[in-house]
Design a protein around this motif. Structure first.
Motif, PDB file in Angstrom:
ATOM      1  N   ALA A 115      73.391 108.607  38.150  1.00  0.00           N
ATOM      2  CA  ALA A 115      74.890 108.887  38.736  1.00  0.00           C
ATOM      3  C   ALA A 115      75.959 108.156  37.930  1.00  0.00           C
ATOM      4  CB  ALA A 115      75.126 108.753  40.080  1.00  0.00           C
ATOM      5  N   GLN A 116      75.656 107.233  37.580  1.00  0.00           N
ATOM      6  CA  GLN A 116      76.676 106.175  36.849  1.00  0.00           C
ATOM      7  C   GLN A 116      76.699 106.428  35.343  1.00  0.00           C
ATOM      8  OE1 GLN A 116      74.447 104.559  39.008  1.00  0.00           O
ATOM      9  NE2 GLN A 116      75.773 103.538  40.502  1.00  0.00           N
ATOM     10  N   GLY A 117      75.562 107.360  34.974  1.00  0.00           N
ATOM     11  CA  GLY A 117      75.636 107.727  33.266  1.00  0.00           C
ATOM     12  C   GLY A 117      74.587 106.705  32.686  1.00  0.00           C
ATOM     13  N   ARG A 118      74.050 106.127  33.318  1.00  0.00           N
ATOM     14  CA  ARG A 118      72.830 104.886  32.916  1.00  0.00           C
ATOM     15  C   ARG A 118      71.453 105.706  32.562  1.00  0.00           C
ATOM     16  NH1 ARG A 118      73.717 100.180  36.746  1.00  0.00           N
ATOM     17  NH2 ARG A 118      72.951 101.744  37.929  1.00  0.00           N
ATOM     18  N   ALA A 119      70.809 105.504  31.361  1.00  0.00           N
ATOM     19  CA  ALA A 119      69.726 106.186  31.161  1.00  0.00           C
ATOM     20  C   ALA A 119      68.602 106.031  31.994  1.00  0.00           C
ATOM     21  CB  ALA A 119      69.002 105.682  29.767  1.00  0.00           C
ATOM     22  N   GLU A 120      67.748 106.965  32.515  1.00  0.00           N
ATOM     23  CA  GLU A 120      66.783 107.019  33.610  1.00  0.00           C
ATOM     24  C   GLU A 120      65.331 106.908  32.851  1.00  0.00           C
ATOM     25  OE1 GLU A 120      68.110 107.701  38.154  1.00  0.00           O
ATOM     26  OE2 GLU A 120      67.827 109.735  36.630  1.00  0.00           O
ATOM     27  N   GLN A 121      65.560 108.064  31.905  1.00  0.00           N
ATOM     28  CA  GLN A 121      64.346 108.234  30.930  1.00  0.00           C
ATOM     29  C   GLN A 121      64.743 108.314  29.677  1.00  0.00           C
ATOM     30  OE1 GLN A 121      61.590 111.184  31.762  1.00  0.00           O
ATOM     31  NE2 GLN A 121      60.719 110.292  33.585  1.00  0.00           N
ATOM     32  N   VAL A 122      63.885 107.544  28.594  1.00  0.00           N
ATOM     33  CA  VAL A 122      64.449 107.726  27.262  1.00  0.00           C
ATOM     34  C   VAL A 122      62.883 107.945  26.570  1.00  0.00           C
ATOM     35  CG1 VAL A 122      65.154 106.236  25.401  1.00  0.00           C
ATOM     36  CG2 VAL A 122      66.395 105.954  27.526  1.00  0.00           C
ATOM     37  N   ARG A 123      63.072 108.799  25.298  1.00  0.00           N
ATOM     38  CA  ARG A 123      61.941 108.820  24.517  1.00  0.00           C
ATOM     39  C   ARG A 123      62.059 108.137  23.245  1.00  0.00           C
ATOM     40  NH1 ARG A 123      61.766 112.757  20.107  1.00  0.00           N
ATOM     41  NH2 ARG A 123      59.836 113.042  19.485  1.00  0.00           N
ATOM     42  N   LEU A 124      61.069 107.350  23.032  1.00  0.00           N
ATOM     43  CA  LEU A 124      61.267 106.465  21.873  1.00  0.00           C
ATOM     44  C   LEU A 124      60.097 106.661  20.791  1.00  0.00           C
ATOM     45  CD1 LEU A 124      61.856 103.005  23.554  1.00  0.00           C
ATOM     46  CD2 LEU A 124      63.684 104.414  22.500  1.00  0.00           C
TER      47      LEU A 124
ATOM     48  N   THR B 128      59.269 101.041  32.679  1.00  0.00           N
ATOM     49  CA  THR B 128      57.900 101.034  32.909  1.00  0.00           C
ATOM     50  C   THR B 128      57.635 102.408  31.915  1.00  0.00           C
ATOM     51  OG1 THR B 128      56.201 101.207  34.454  1.00  0.00           O
ATOM     52  CG2 THR B 128      58.110 102.576  35.066  1.00  0.00           C
ATOM     53  N   LEU B 129      56.259 102.684  31.645  1.00  0.00           N
ATOM     54  CA  LEU B 129      55.828 103.635  30.807  1.00  0.00           C
ATOM     55  C   LEU B 129      55.706 104.959  31.674  1.00  0.00           C
ATOM     56  CD1 LEU B 129      54.703 104.140  27.984  1.00  0.00           C
ATOM     57  CD2 LEU B 129      52.634 103.930  28.782  1.00  0.00           C
ATOM     58  N   VAL B 130      56.341 105.859  31.051  1.00  0.00           N
ATOM     59  CA  VAL B 130      56.168 107.428  31.857  1.00  0.00           C
ATOM     60  C   VAL B 130      54.980 108.139  31.030  1.00  0.00           C
ATOM     61  CG1 VAL B 130      56.932 109.520  32.160  1.00  0.00           C
ATOM     62  CG2 VAL B 130      58.435 107.621  32.551  1.00  0.00           C
ATOM     63  N   LYS B 131      55.054 108.082  29.721  1.00  0.00           N
ATOM     64  CA  LYS B 131      53.962 108.753  28.856  1.00  0.00           C
ATOM     65  C   LYS B 131      53.914 108.038  27.544  1.00  0.00           C
ATOM     66  CE  LYS B 131      56.335 113.072  27.265  1.00  0.00           C
ATOM     67  NZ  LYS B 131      56.109 114.352  27.136  1.00  0.00           N
ATOM     68  N   SER B 132      52.712 108.012  26.810  1.00  0.00           N
ATOM     69  CA  SER B 132      52.450 107.404  25.575  1.00  0.00           C
ATOM     70  C   SER B 132      51.235 108.257  25.084  1.00  0.00           C
ATOM     71  CB  SER B 132      52.463 106.113  25.833  1.00  0.00           C
ATOM     72  OG  SER B 132      51.991 105.447  24.550  1.00  0.00           O
ATOM     73  N   GLN B 133      51.015 107.936  23.551  1.00  0.00           N
ATOM     74  CA  GLN B 133      49.857 108.452  23.146  1.00  0.00           C
ATOM     75  C   GLN B 133      49.103 107.131  22.958  1.00  0.00           C
ATOM     76  OE1 GLN B 133      51.753 109.785  19.150  1.00  0.00           O
ATOM     77  NE2 GLN B 133      51.851 111.984  20.097  1.00  0.00           N
ATOM     78  N   MET B 134      49.562 106.133  22.728  1.00  0.00           N
ATOM     79  CA  MET B 134      49.016 104.651  22.314  1.00  0.00           C
ATOM     80  C   MET B 134      48.474 103.739  23.522  1.00  0.00           C
ATOM     81  SD  MET B 134      47.970 104.792  19.173  1.00  0.00           S
ATOM     82  CE  MET B 134      47.682 103.312  18.632  1.00  0.00           C
ATOM     83  N   LEU B 135      49.717 103.789  24.572  1.00  0.00           N
ATOM     84  CA  LEU B 135      49.653 102.960  25.526  1.00  0.00           C
ATOM     85  C   LEU B 135      49.005 103.261  26.921  1.00  0.00           C
ATOM     86  CD1 LEU B 135      53.088 101.308  24.869  1.00  0.00           C
ATOM     87  CD2 LEU B 135      51.146 100.783  23.793  1.00  0.00           C
ATOM     88  N   ARG B 136      48.434 102.348  27.476  1.00  0.00           N
ATOM     89  CA  ARG B 136      47.965 102.609  28.919  1.00  0.00           C
ATOM     90  C   ARG B 136      49.045 102.258  29.771  1.00  0.00           C
ATOM     91  NH1 ARG B 136      43.162 100.334  28.796  1.00  0.00           N
ATOM     92  NH2 ARG B 136      42.364 102.158  28.295  1.00  0.00           N
ATOM     93  N   SER B 137      49.852 101.128  29.454  1.00  0.00           N
ATOM     94  CA  SER B 137      51.023 100.793  30.529  1.00  0.00           C
ATOM     95  C   SER B 137      51.884  99.876  29.476  1.00  0.00           C
ATOM     96  CB  SER B 137      50.549  99.983  31.561  1.00  0.00           C
ATOM     97  OG  SER B 137      49.971  98.731  31.160  1.00  0.00           O
ATOM     98  N   LEU B 138      53.375  99.921  30.075  1.00  0.00           N
ATOM     99  CA  LEU B 138      54.121  99.189  29.392  1.00  0.00           C
ATOM    100  C   LEU B 138      55.310  98.844  30.402  1.00  0.00           C
ATOM    101  CD1 LEU B 138      55.555  99.386  25.708  1.00  0.00           C
ATOM    102  CD2 LEU B 138      57.106  99.373  27.689  1.00  0.00           C
ATOM    103  N   ASP B 139      55.277  97.749  30.736  1.00  0.00           N
ATOM    104  CA  ASP B 139      56.329  97.230  31.744  1.00  0.00           C
ATOM    105  C   ASP B 139      57.303  96.083  31.193  1.00  0.00           C
ATOM    106  OD1 ASP B 139      55.769  99.089  34.006  1.00  0.00           O
ATOM    107  OD2 ASP B 139      53.844  97.497  34.027  1.00  0.00           O
ATOM    108  N   GLY B 140      58.728  96.213  31.177  1.00  0.00           N
ATOM    109  CA  GLY B 140      59.467  95.039  30.768  1.00  0.00           C
ATOM    110  C   GLY B 140      60.841  95.145  31.423  1.00  0.00           C
ATOM    111  N   SER B 141      61.538  93.862  30.952  1.00  0.00           N
ATOM    112  CA  SER B 141      62.947  93.915  31.533  1.00  0.00           C
ATOM    113  C   SER B 141      63.725  92.929  30.570  1.00  0.00           C
ATOM    114  CB  SER B 141      62.729  93.289  32.881  1.00  0.00           C
ATOM    115  OG  SER B 141      62.374  91.931  32.914  1.00  0.00           O
ATOM    116  N   TYR B 142      64.885  93.146  30.716  1.00  0.00           N
ATOM    117  CA  TYR B 142      66.001  92.409  30.328  1.00  0.00           C
ATOM    118  C   TYR B 142      66.732  91.759  31.371  1.00  0.00           C
ATOM    119  CZ  TYR B 142      65.993  93.837  25.290  1.00  0.00           C
ATOM    120  OH  TYR B 142      65.381  93.999  23.958  1.00  0.00           O
ATOM    121  N   HIS B 143      67.093  90.367  31.553  1.00  0.00           N
ATOM    122  CA  HIS B 143      67.684  89.869  32.540  1.00  0.00           C
ATOM    123  C   HIS B 143      68.612  88.886  31.781  1.00  0.00           C
ATOM    124  CE1 HIS B 143      68.764  87.893  36.275  1.00  0.00           C
ATOM    125  NE2 HIS B 143      68.796  86.987  35.677  1.00  0.00           N
TER     126      HIS B 143
END
Length: 145
Positions: free
Chosen positions: A45-54, A80-95
């Motif tokens: 609702a604030q215009g921030r990305a919720e899903q991004v394809r990289l 967090t990872l939604v889908k990938s060809q190479m990865l099983r999971s990916l979790d990250g953050s910037y603080h």
């Protein structure tokens, strides 16, 4: 609980300026070596990305992935990872944390690939990804000043 890798860097800019660069996904190919293409697929609702394809190209590892983003206040974003060809999971953050005249940025990352890989090799790869991302972020933010 999966092991993670984290590192911090201080950037000579206000937290809002740092977060503005972090949240500008379409410009990631300009300052990150591995991201060749970035496309915001959904926003909140604030215009921030919720899903991004990289589209990633890190030499031996090429991947097309979709990440889901969660924004916590003005100083933290995690994904967090939604889908990938190479990865099983990916979790990250910037603080982000104000630090004197700048901002301390802590990047935390956990990656699990679909191919078998020793834990210490995985941690080393995470460390390389984090260090490159933080150095690129610092250069990008401080050059925009």
């Amino acid at each position: 609980m999966a092991e993670h890798t984290s590192s911090s860097i201080t950037i000579e800019a206000a937290p809002a300026d740092v977060m503005a660069v972090i949240s500008d996904f379409e410009r990631y190919p300009d300052w990150t070596g591995e991201v060749k293409e970035a496309q915001v697929l959904a926003t909140d609702a604030q215009g921030r990305a919720e899903q991004v394809r990289l589209v990633m190209d890190a030499g031996a590892i090429k991947d097309d992935q979709t990440l889901g983003y969660t924004w916590t206040g003005e100083h933290e974003v995690s994904w967090t990872l939604v889908k990938s060809q190479m990865l099983r999971s990916l979790d990250g953050s910037y603080h982000l944390r104000p630090a004197g005249t700048g901002t301390e940025v802590t990047y935390r990352l956990t990656v699990d690939v679909k191919i078998p890989m020793l834990g210490m090799i995985k941690r080393k790869a995470e460390k390389v990804i984090i260090d490159r991302a933080l150095a690129g972020l610092k250069k990008r933010v401080e050059s925009d000043k």
